[in-house]
Design a protein around this motif. Structure first.
Motif: not given
Ligand SMILES: Nc1nc2c(c(=O)[nH]1)N[C@H]1C(S)=C(S)[C@@H](COP(=O)(O)OP(=O)(O)OC[C@H]3O[C@@H](n4cnc5c(N)ncnc54)[C@H](O)[C@@H]3O)O[C@H]1N2
Ligand code: MOO
Length: 436
Positions: A222, A271, A273, A280, A304, A319-320, A323
């Protein structure tokens, strides 16, 4: 309306035990912001002052206006002379001279005398009111007939009537709006002390995240959209931003990127991880670097996994990666911190709106729905977007406002009153169905 990824069924969500509430998390951010104290100050020219927060009390050095002046084109008179004036029995007064903008009268107005004045000129000595030109008629021999009485002070603006010399015209902590900039100019203050914009380093993380300029994406990749969106939010709140690239998902890379980014920054927004996946690593890696986390994970949706901490007196936001989650978590927690850090009080920009469509969703977290918003008959109407997945980049782009749905609520009818959060760049949508 049913929401993807927010669909009901009443099933409780997993992993909600022990999550901090939104209010608890916000109060920890605000407490830390107060500990930080206002960020330092710098002097800027008035052309650069709009949108900045004043770092000094601005005291007027002179009265504004400096002298009493006319606010209508007409005749400066003594009000008592024309007390009895009417159309049937006008009072005739002698015109001593005419004064136009930029000059002042040399004559003193005595009984049954006047000076012709234009709007803005100083009130001549002796005069205490201005008769508008429209209620006078010229008379032979340089006189006019006044056909209506005026009260003392009528159609004049008294010296110091706006601001008195010695008065605080603008207080420290004031956001400099266009009007405030105009006032500073009127006081002759062409340079002013404002809060420095704190510099936020913005770091993205993730093996799948590539530069936004990447011409094409490989499978699973992405573009780094979060860094740009976060940068735009931060700038709108009054911070400045250094985009510090994308760190790979390994501790060494993360550590190196963060340490380099923080060499010249006052704060960090990172943001991705933040969740519980194998890669993560952000929370643990930053803790090992010395970040003192004040919370991690809040009962909000989306957002969250948000975390907040302090590192050597510098705020850190985790931050998560999603987006929607990044945008909402930043709005809810980073915006108030920036404002308080700038020395500006935090009043959440929230008001009540009316739901355009019914809602059904899973309870368990405070939901912040991205929504369209328009005004109808002076009332704010909101329609949550159909796409509420926090992975969507489109819903943050289409959202005008956020709509807060309380933790326990499962459904709401159309017409229900809801809490609406305005964004820094909120504009209204057009009325649905209306042309243009
Ligand atoms: N088993 C569980 N899985 C997840 C949980 C949970 O509690 N248990 N929480 C979910 C929630 S709520 C969220 S919000 C996401 C956030 O997770 P992370 O902060 O670790 O984010 P990543 O896994 O690194 O990425 C998530 C998603 O976003 C895309 N991404 C990442 N960085 C960017 C960026 N700079 N620009 C655009 N898009 C980005 C990435 O490719 C992923 O698709 O976790 C759930 N899972
Ligand atoms: O909290 Mo997460 O709902 O997907 O952003």
């Amino acid at each position: 309306m049913t929401h993807d990824s927010a669909t009901s069924g009443g099933t409780p969500e997993v992993g909600l035990e022990g999550l901090l509430s939104y209010e608890q998390a916000l109060s920890r951010v605000l407490a830390a912001a107060r500990e930080l104290g206002p960020v330092g100050a710098e002097e800027v020219s008035l052309e650069e002052a709009a949108g900045r927060v004043l770092a000094e009390d601005v005291v007027a050095e002179e009265d504004v206006p400096l002298a009493s002046r006319a606010t209508m084109d007409g005749y400066a008179v003594r009000a008592r002379d024309v007390e009895q004036a009417s159309e049937k029995s006008p009072v005739v007064v002698r015109v001593l001279q005419t004064v136009t903008a930029g000059s002042q009268a040399s004559a003193r107005v005595g009984p049954l005398e006047c000076v012709r004045v234009m709007t803005g000129v100083p009130l001549p000595p002796g005069a205490d009111a201005v008769v508008p030109q429209e209620v006078t008629a010229p008379q032979p021999g340089g006189a006019i007939a006044v056909m209506r009485p005026v009260g003392t002070g009528a159609n004049t603006f008294a010296a110091g009537g706006d601001i008195r010399a010695g008065e605080v015209a603008l207080r420290e902590g004031r956001m400099l709006t266009a009007g405030a900039v105009g006032l500073l100019a009127a006081l002759g203050r062409v340079r002013v002390r404002v809060r420095r914009r704190p510099v936020f380093a913005v770091v993205a993380t993730g093996d799948e995240v590539v530069e936004a300029s990447a011409p094409r994406l490989g499978p699973g990749q992405v573009r780094n959209s979060n860094a740009y969106a976060l940068g735009a939010q931060l700038r709108a709140w009054g911070a400045s931003v250094r985009l510090a690239g994308v760190a790979r998902d390994d501790e060494g890379a993360l550590r190196d990127t963060v340490l380099a980014a923080m060499e010249r920054a006052d704060a960090l927004a990172i943001t991705g991880g933040m969740s519980v996946g194998l890669r993560d690593l952000v929370h643990a890696t930053l803790a090992a670097l010395g970040v003192q986390w004040r919370f991690h994970r809040v009962a909000i949706r989306p957002g969250r996994p948000v975390a907040f901490g302090v590192w050597d007196g510098r705020p850190v936001f985790g931050l998560p990666g999603t987006p929607g989650g990044a945008m909402v978590a930043a709005e809810l927690f980073m915006r108030p911190l920036v404002r308080v850090w700038l020395g500006h009080p935090w009043h959440p920009p929230e008001l009540t709106g009316t739901l355009a469509t019914p809602l059904e969703m899973t309870p368990g977290r405070l939901r912040w729905l991205r929504a369209r918003a328009w005004l109808s008959g002076g009332r704010l109407v909101v329609e949550p977007l159909a796409r509420q997945s926090s992975s969507s980049v489109r819903s943050p782009a289409e959202a005008r406002v956020l709509v807060a749905i309380p933790v326990e609520v499962e459904r709401l009818p159309a017409g229900a009153e809801v809490r609406v959060r305005l964004l820094a760049d909120t504009e209204w949508d057009g009325l649905p169905g209306a042309a243009g």
